[in-house]
Structures are given as structure tokens and as C-alpha cells.
Scaffold this motif. Structure first.
Motif, PDB file in Angstrom:
ATOM      1  N   VAL A 447       0.830  -1.203   0.000  1.00 31.11           N
ATOM      2  CA  VAL A 447       0.000   0.000   0.000  1.00 31.11           C
ATOM      3  C   VAL A 447       0.867   1.257   0.000  1.00 31.11           C
ATOM      4  N   ASP A 448       0.276   2.336  -0.479  1.00 27.88           N
ATOM      5  CA  ASP A 448       0.823   3.674  -0.282  1.00 27.88           C
ATOM      6  C   ASP A 448       0.087   4.315   0.887  1.00 27.88           C
ATOM      7  N   LYS A 449       0.773   5.169   1.598  1.00 22.19           N
ATOM      8  CA  LYS A 449       0.117   5.867   2.699  1.00 22.19           C
ATOM      9  C   LYS A 449      -1.090   6.648   2.164  1.00 22.19           C
ATOM     10  N   GLY A 450      -2.199   6.539   2.889  1.00 17.27           N
ATOM     11  CA  GLY A 450      -3.417   7.229   2.501  1.00 17.27           C
ATOM     12  C   GLY A 450      -4.374   6.403   1.672  1.00 17.27           C
ATOM     13  N   GLU A 451      -3.919   5.265   1.162  1.00 18.90           N
ATOM     14  CA  GLU A 451      -4.807   4.427   0.363  1.00 18.90           C
ATOM     15  C   GLU A 451      -5.933   3.846   1.207  1.00 18.90           C
ATOM     16  N   HIS A 466     -11.688 -18.580  11.875  1.00 20.35           N
ATOM     17  CA  HIS A 466     -10.453 -17.828  11.657  1.00 20.35           C
ATOM     18  C   HIS A 466     -10.633 -16.393  12.155  1.00 20.35           C
ATOM     19  N   PRO A 467     -10.240 -16.111  13.389  1.00 17.06           N
ATOM     20  CA  PRO A 467     -10.286 -14.733  13.893  1.00 17.06           C
ATOM     21  C   PRO A 467      -9.128 -13.927  13.305  1.00 17.06           C
ATOM     22  N   MET A 468      -9.406 -13.112  12.307  1.00 18.62           N
ATOM     23  CA  MET A 468      -8.366 -12.420  11.559  1.00 18.62           C
ATOM     24  C   MET A 468      -8.008 -11.094  12.238  1.00 18.62           C
ATOM     25  N   HIS A 469      -6.715 -10.893  12.465  1.00 17.45           N
ATOM     26  CA  HIS A 469      -6.207  -9.743  13.220  1.00 17.45           C
ATOM     27  C   HIS A 469      -5.223  -8.946  12.373  1.00 17.45           C
ATOM     28  N   LEU A 470      -5.473  -7.640  12.268  1.00 13.59           N
ATOM     29  CA  LEU A 470      -4.593  -6.725  11.547  1.00 13.59           C
ATOM     30  C   LEU A 470      -3.818  -5.886  12.551  1.00 13.59           C
ATOM     31  N   HIS A 471      -2.507  -5.875  12.424  1.00  8.80           N
ATOM     32  CA  HIS A 471      -1.659  -5.069  13.302  1.00  8.80           C
ATOM     33  C   HIS A 471      -1.687  -3.601  12.879  1.00  8.80           C
ATOM     34  N   GLY A 472      -1.608  -2.713  13.865  1.00  8.03           N
ATOM     35  CA  GLY A 472      -1.341  -1.302  13.599  1.00  8.03           C
ATOM     36  C   GLY A 472      -2.479  -0.482  13.050  1.00  8.03           C
ATOM     37  N   PRO A 512       2.402   4.067   8.626  1.00  9.72           N
ATOM     38  CA  PRO A 512       3.451   3.450   7.804  1.00  9.72           C
ATOM     39  C   PRO A 512       4.271   2.411   8.552  1.00  9.72           C
ATOM     40  N   GLY A 513       4.615   1.351   7.822  1.00  8.75           N
ATOM     41  CA  GLY A 513       5.439   0.293   8.386  1.00  8.75           C
ATOM     42  C   GLY A 513       5.198  -1.021   7.679  1.00  8.75           C
ATOM     43  N   ASP A 514       5.730  -2.071   8.265  1.00  5.65           N
ATOM     44  CA  ASP A 514       5.480  -3.433   7.805  1.00  5.65           C
ATOM     45  C   ASP A 514       4.672  -4.129   8.895  1.00  5.65           C
ATOM     46  N   TRP A 515       3.452  -4.546   8.574  1.00  5.33           N
ATOM     47  CA  TRP A 515       2.492  -5.016   9.570  1.00  5.33           C
ATOM     48  C   TRP A 515       1.994  -6.411   9.242  1.00  5.33           C
ATOM     49  N   MET A 516       1.809  -7.211  10.269  1.00  2.00           N
ATOM     50  CA  MET A 516       1.281  -8.559  10.079  1.00  2.00           C
ATOM     51  C   MET A 516      -0.249  -8.527  10.010  1.00  2.00           C
ATOM     52  N   VAL A 530      -0.858 -16.324   7.627  1.00  3.19           N
ATOM     53  CA  VAL A 530      -0.249 -15.022   7.906  1.00  3.19           C
ATOM     54  C   VAL A 530       0.083 -14.350   6.585  1.00  3.19           C
ATOM     55  N   THR A 531      -0.182 -13.053   6.510  1.00  2.00           N
ATOM     56  CA  THR A 531       0.364 -12.255   5.421  1.00  2.00           C
ATOM     57  C   THR A 531       0.826 -10.923   6.016  1.00  2.00           C
ATOM     58  N   ASP A 532       1.241  -9.992   5.157  1.00  2.00           N
ATOM     59  CA  ASP A 532       1.759  -8.704   5.624  1.00  2.00           C
ATOM     60  C   ASP A 532       1.104  -7.568   4.856  1.00  2.00           C
ATOM     61  N   VAL A 533       0.919  -6.452   5.555  1.00  2.00           N
ATOM     62  CA  VAL A 533       0.592  -5.181   4.915  1.00  2.00           C
ATOM     63  C   VAL A 533       1.875  -4.367   4.912  1.00  2.00           C
ATOM     64  N   MET A 534       2.384  -4.048   3.731  1.00  2.68           N
ATOM     65  CA  MET A 534       3.684  -3.410   3.600  1.00  2.68           C
ATOM     66  C   MET A 534       3.541  -2.080   2.859  1.00  2.68           C
ATOM     67  N   TYR A 535       4.013  -1.022   3.485  1.00  2.00           N
ATOM     68  CA  TYR A 535       3.947   0.313   2.882  1.00  2.00           C
ATOM     69  C   TYR A 535       5.088   0.486   1.895  1.00  2.00           C
ATOM     70  N   LYS A 536       4.737   0.900   0.699  1.00  2.00           N
ATOM     71  CA  LYS A 536       5.748   1.148  -0.320  1.00  2.00           C
ATOM     72  C   LYS A 536       6.647   2.300   0.116  1.00  2.00           C
ATOM     73  N   GLY A 537       7.926   2.096  -0.054  1.00  2.00           N
ATOM     74  CA  GLY A 537       8.876   3.151   0.286  1.00  2.00           C
ATOM     75  C   GLY A 537       9.240   3.225   1.753  1.00  2.00           C
ATOM     76  N   TYR A 538       8.589   2.413   2.607  1.00  2.00           N
ATOM     77  CA  TYR A 538       8.915   2.457   4.033  1.00  2.00           C
ATOM     78  C   TYR A 538      10.268   1.799   4.268  1.00  2.00           C
ATOM     79  N   LYS A 539      11.106   2.482   4.984  1.00  2.00           N
ATOM     80  CA  LYS A 539      12.427   1.947   5.309  1.00  2.00           C
ATOM     81  C   LYS A 539      12.621   1.970   6.812  1.00  2.00           C
ATOM     82  N   SER A 540      12.923   0.819   7.349  1.00  2.00           N
ATOM     83  CA  SER A 540      13.153   0.687   8.784  1.00  2.00           C
ATOM     84  C   SER A 540      14.642   0.783   9.073  1.00  2.00           C
ATOM     85  N   ASN A 541      14.968   1.289  10.255  1.00  2.00           N
ATOM     86  CA  ASN A 541      16.363   1.322  10.689  1.00  2.00           C
ATOM     87  C   ASN A 541      16.814   0.006  11.303  1.00  2.00           C
ATOM     88  N   TYR A 542      15.884  -0.946  11.386  1.00  2.00           N
ATOM     89  CA  TYR A 542      16.164  -2.222  12.047  1.00  2.00           C
ATOM     90  C   TYR A 542      16.751  -3.234  11.066  1.00  2.00           C
TER      91      TYR A 542
END
Length: 553
Positions: A447-451, A466-472, A512-516, A530-542
Motif C-alpha cells: 500500500v501507499d500511505k493514505g490508500e 479464523h479470527p483475523m487480526h490486523l496489526h497497527g 506506515p510500516g510493515d504489519w502482520m 499469515v500475510t503482511d501489509v507493507m507500505y511502499k517506500g517504508y524503510k526501517s532502521n532495524y
């Protein structure tokens, strides 16, 4: 007979290892009854360990929390006395199951120091709370799991009121099962209650040979064998679902893959608890006539529990921490609370007596998940359980009044995502799939931020919820089985999708981030869902440390 002998020998070996892993004398009589029953007027610092007790944090450099709450939470092995005759070896936060209730107010900066005294790495995930991505507590994704003897500091602003919880997300199918969880309560300054109780629902494995009572503790030659709850067992391959069949009690469980037998067995979880106690050991909820009472129900287990409040009219005022618009007064309805979900109810104490708040169901195990609403100064006998009576089901999707919402079914979305949820056999193993794939090969939601993103859940499993849980993020439920919701807007972070059901939900990519995004029956997550919601262009320092052994699920 050979298989049964193998099982007994394996169990005996596990018990010998466990006997050396826990100090049974140190914690066997610890009373955990008041750890999470604090009323709102009591300070949250009461359950926090001073930072000075173990020294300064060495792993993170964070600015001091000058306007908020600061806690130390220590992961450690202990014992949980669930009843007068049963004690289980557990993993704990601050020597308690549930761990300390973190109770703060909107606007507080919350700072939590996690210290690990276990041999295994741990983390803390703030379930349902929209923390910054680097505070989400996902090993290998947002941080390294905290290894033995080390620490990590979580810091975030309390911006959204409600009922939330926290738990380890390192090998979570096993670590949550062992007790590594607690509650996070963010108080709304505009709300006030005379009594504010939190009840955490869970289930445990126990049998005659797992009884850790005083007579058997410390004596590996006794019938007890100091086995505890088989805590050394890896639960990630168990293939559980929601069926409560007891047929498997005579079966060979050596491969622990119940799914391959055509049904998903949860009967091994035979001890049901509220706040770490079962049956008559569960503390009463004390009220006095005229009190305005709030009860926060949190399901930290892997089985859906249907709760019933006796003798009183009540309102369901929140789900997953989010308020319900104009909640109606109801009575004698069963509230089904799935793994990871929270429901808050409110009632006025206007019927002096001793009334049950209990689970309903046909299984005998449910009779021990009950507490008593006890009026001060009233000595009448507690009312009679009707746990096996079938009650009308509370329906959140047709409750309260409609209001303006962020999303509608007929609006334009930036993405339309299908999640086909299923139970399948792959390479001789039962797995749980999203669109036919298992993690880490599932399709990421980029995703892009704001979508604005629409997600359709379709549960094609024959037996598994299946209790589906979105992080963040929070998401809005738009329809169920093709029908738009008719009641109040339903905003959640965890949604139980039953076999054959279809839900449409929507969320805004505003964090913004990488979320499960995963099933919160953690057995299912561990085996692929499990899958991920990943923001395009997001860069972590980790950068993950490959030596830690990070296990995000």
C-alpha cells in the motif's frame, strides 16, 4: 499399546526436564487473584516494577517519558495456582498470569521496559493498539526478540481509549499458551465508572498426571510426575480448530496433527480460567447497589467463549476497544468472544444478590469459567447456573444505531483484496492458507500511505473459525454474507470468520510500516495463515540479527 507407551515415556521425559526448570517452592502458593481486578480509581503504578529494581536499560536509547507512565515487565518462569488443588508451571510477566494490567489515560506517554529472565527470547506486541511500527514487537520484522538477560524499551503515546492487551509475539503459539500476556487499558477522560473490572479468558492443558498439587510437587515418582502442562511441547504443529469433540481422548496423539484425523480437537484444553483461576477459585466481582459497572472481557486463549450475564440488563459498549454508537439495553444474550477479541459491557447494579457471569455451552469444561457479581452486604445464595441453556446470540452487526462512517460499500477503493481462508493438506501436513498459500509465501498487501483498502474474507475451511487480526490499524466491517450492516458502525482489529462466512472490511493505510495480518488462533498462524501489509517506500532502521532465532509467529 505401543503408541500409548511411547506417549507415556515421552511425557515422563518432559516432566523430568520441567522439574529442573522451575522453582516450585518459590511461587507455588502465590495468589494472583488481584493482579488484574483493580478498579479504575487505583493507580496503575501498583502493578509496575520500579526501573531501579534491575538497573538501566542497555539496549535502547529513548528520551525520558516526562508526561506519562513507566513500567518494568519481567518475563520469568513461575507457577500458577488455578485452584486449591491444581498448580501449573507457566511463563509470566512479573510473576503473574495475566501479567500486570497497564492502565493509563489518553495523552499519557507510555514507557515499558521488558526484561527477559527466561532462557528463550521473548517480545511484547500491543494487540489492537496503533503503535508506531518499530514498537509493534514482531521479532525479525520490527525488532530482535529479547534474549535471556537482555532488555528492550517500548515507548508510545496513548492516543486511543479502550480495552487492549499485550502478549509475546516470539513463537507466540507456544509463549502465549504458557501465559505471556497481560492487558492494556487506556482510559477515556470523559468516562467514569464506580467499578471497572477486567476479565481475561483463557484455557490450559491439564490431566490427572499433570496435577501440580502440593502432594505431588517435587516428587517425580508420584502420579503427578511434576508434568505441568507439557510446556516443553511444541504446539505449532497441533493443527487445532474450534471443534470440541472428545473422541480424540482415546486416540494416538503422537504426531499432534489433529487435522489429519478429519477433525480439529481442542479437548486437551480442559481447564478454563478467568484471570488465571478456575471455578470456585475465581474472585468475585464486588459491587454495591446503584453502582455503574464496566466489565472488560478479553480472550487471550485459542477457543471462542460465549459469556452470559445473569439477572441484569446490560449494554455492549465497545468491541476491540472501539465504542458502539447508541448501544441498546439487552438481557439474556450470549456474547461470543473469539481469540484476540475484546467486549466491554456496562450495567447498573440494581438487583441486589449474587449473580453469575458465566460461559455457556454444552461441554462440561465451560462450568469452570464463571464469576459471581456479588453485592456488598448481601448474603443470599448465588443464583443457579444455566450454562447449558441455549441463549439468543448477541449480534454486533445488527446492534446500536447507524452513524456516519469513513467507509461505505459503494465508494471507490484504491485496492480490493480477497483473502480466501482455508484448511488444506500440503506435503502430508495440515496447513492454513490464504489464497492457497502459506506464510512466508502468501501474497503481501502493498500500500501507499493514505490508500483506502477493501478486504473480503471468505472462510472455506470446513470446521475452523479464523479470527483475523490486523496489526497497527483498525478496520470497519461493511457487510456479512453479502448483506450490509444495519446497526452501529463496527470498528475492529480482530474479526472472527466462521466456516462458510464472508465479510467485507475496509481500512485506511494511515500508519506506515510493515504489519502482520494473520489468524489469531495462533495454531493456524504458526501453520501458515499469515500475510503482511507493507507500505511502499517504508524503510526501517532495524536489521535482524541472524543469531537471535527470531520467530515472528
Amino acid at each position: 499399546m505401543k503408541n500409548k507407551l511411547k506417549i507415556l515415556l515421552a511425557i515422563g521425559a518432559i516432566s523430568i526436564v520441567l522439574t529442573g526448570c522451575f522453582d516450585t517452592n518459590k511461587h507455588e502458593d502465590m495468589d494472583h487473584s488481584n493482579m488484574n481486578m483493580e478498579q479504575s480509581e487505583k493507580s496503575s503504578e501498583a502493578t509496575a516494577t520500579p526501573k531501579e529494581a534491575w538497573g538501566d536499560n542497555k539496549l535502547t536509547q529513548t528520551t525520558p517519558a516526562v508526561d506519562g507512565k513507566e513500567y518494568t515487565i519481567t518475563a520469568q518462569a513461575s507457577h500458577l495456582k488455578v485452584s486449591n488443588d491444581k498448580t501449573l508451571p507457566v511463563w509470566t510477566f512479573n510473576n503473574s498470569v495475566p501479567g500486570p494490567e497497564i492502565r493509563v489515560k489518553v495523552g499519557d506517554t507510555v514507557k515499558i521496559h521488558l526484561k527477559n529472565e527466561l532462557e528463550e527470547p521473548v517480545s511484547i506486541h500491543w494487540h489492537g493498539y496503533p503503535v508506531p511500527n518499530d514498537m509493534d514487537g514482531i521479532p525479525g520484522v520490527t525488532q530482535d526478540a529479547v534474549v535471556a538477560g537482555k532488555s528492550f524499551t517500548y515507548e508510545f503515546k496513548a492516543t486511543v481509549p479502550g480495552t487492549y492487551w499485550y502478549h509475546s509475539h516470539q513463537d507466540s503459539v507456544n509463549q502465549v499458551d504458557k501465559g505471556l500476556y497481560g492487558t492494556l487499558i487506556v482510559e477515556d477522560p470523559n468516562e467514569s465508572y464506580d467499578r471497572d473490572y477486567t476479565l481475561v479468558l483463557d484455557e490450559w492443558m491439564s490431566s490427572g498426571s499433570m496435577n501440580m498439587n502440593k502432594e505431588s510437587e517435587g516428587d517425580s515418582s508420584s502420579d503427578g510426575h511434576n508434568m505441568g502442562d507439557m510446556e516443553g511441547m511444541d504446539h505449532s504443529q497441533m493443527g487445532h480448530g474450534q471443534s470440541e469433540s472428545k473422541e480424540s481422548e482415546s486416540m494416538d496423539h503422537s504426531n499432534m496433527n489433529m487435522g489429519s484425523m478429519g477433525g480439529h480437537d481442542m479437548s486437551m484444553y480442559d481447564v478454563y480460567t478467568m484471570n488465571g483461576k478456575t471455578g470456585d477459585a475465581i474472585d468475585k466481582l464486588i459491587v454495591k447497589e446503584g453502582d455503574k459497572v464496566r466489565i472488560r472481557l478479553v480472550n487471550a486463549g485459542y477457543i471462542t467463549h460465549t459469556m452470559h450475564l445473569h439477572g441484569h440488563e446490560f449494554k455492549v459498549i465497545a468491541s476491540d476497544g472501539q465504542p458502539v454508537n447508541s448501544p441498546a439495553v439487552i438481557t439474556d444474550q450470549g456474547m461470543s468472544i473469539a481469540p484476540g477479541e475484546r467486549y466491554d459491557i456496562e450495567f447498573t447494579a440494581n438487583k441486589p444478590g449474587n449473580w453469575l457471569l458465566e460461559e455457556h455451552g454444552t461441554d462440561d469444561r465451560v462450568k469452570n469459567m464463571r464469576t459471581v457479581i456479588a453485592y456488598e452486604g448481601v448474603t443470599t445464595q448465588t443464583d443457579t447456573s444455566n450454562a447449558k441453556e441455549k441463549l439468543p446470540a448477541f449480534d454486533l452487526t445488527n446492534y446500536g444505531k447507524q452513524a456516519q462512517t469513513k467507509f461505505t460499500l459503494d465508494q471507490k477503493f484504491d485496492q480490493d483484496v480477497l483473502m480466501d481462508l482455508n484448511t488444506e493438506m500440503k506435503d502430508g501436513k495440515m496447513v492454513y492458507t490464504i489464497n492457497g498459500k502459506v506464510f512466508p509465501d502468501t501474497d503481501k498487501i502493498k500500500v501507499d500511505k493514505g490508500e483506502k483498502v477493501k478486504v473480503t474474507f471468505v472462510n472455506n475451511s470446513m470446521m475452523d473459525d479464523h479470527p483475523m487480526h490486523l496489526h497497527g490499524h483498525f478496520f470497519q466491517v461493511l457487510s456479512r454474507n453479502g448483506k450490509p450492516l444495519e446497526g452501529a458502525p463496527v470498528i475492529k482489529d480482530t474479526l472472527n470468520v466462521k466456516p462458510g462466512e464472508e465479510y467485507v472490511v475496509a481500512f485506511e493505510a494511515d500508519n506506515p510500516g510493515d504489519w502482520m495480518f494473520h489468524c489469531h488462533d495462533l495454531h493456524h498462524a504458526a501453520d501458515g495463515m499469515v500475510t503482511d501489509v507493507m507500505y511502499k517506500g517504508y524503510k526501517s532502521n532495524y536489521t535482524p540479527d541472524p543469531t537471535v532465532g527470531n520467530k515472528p509467529e
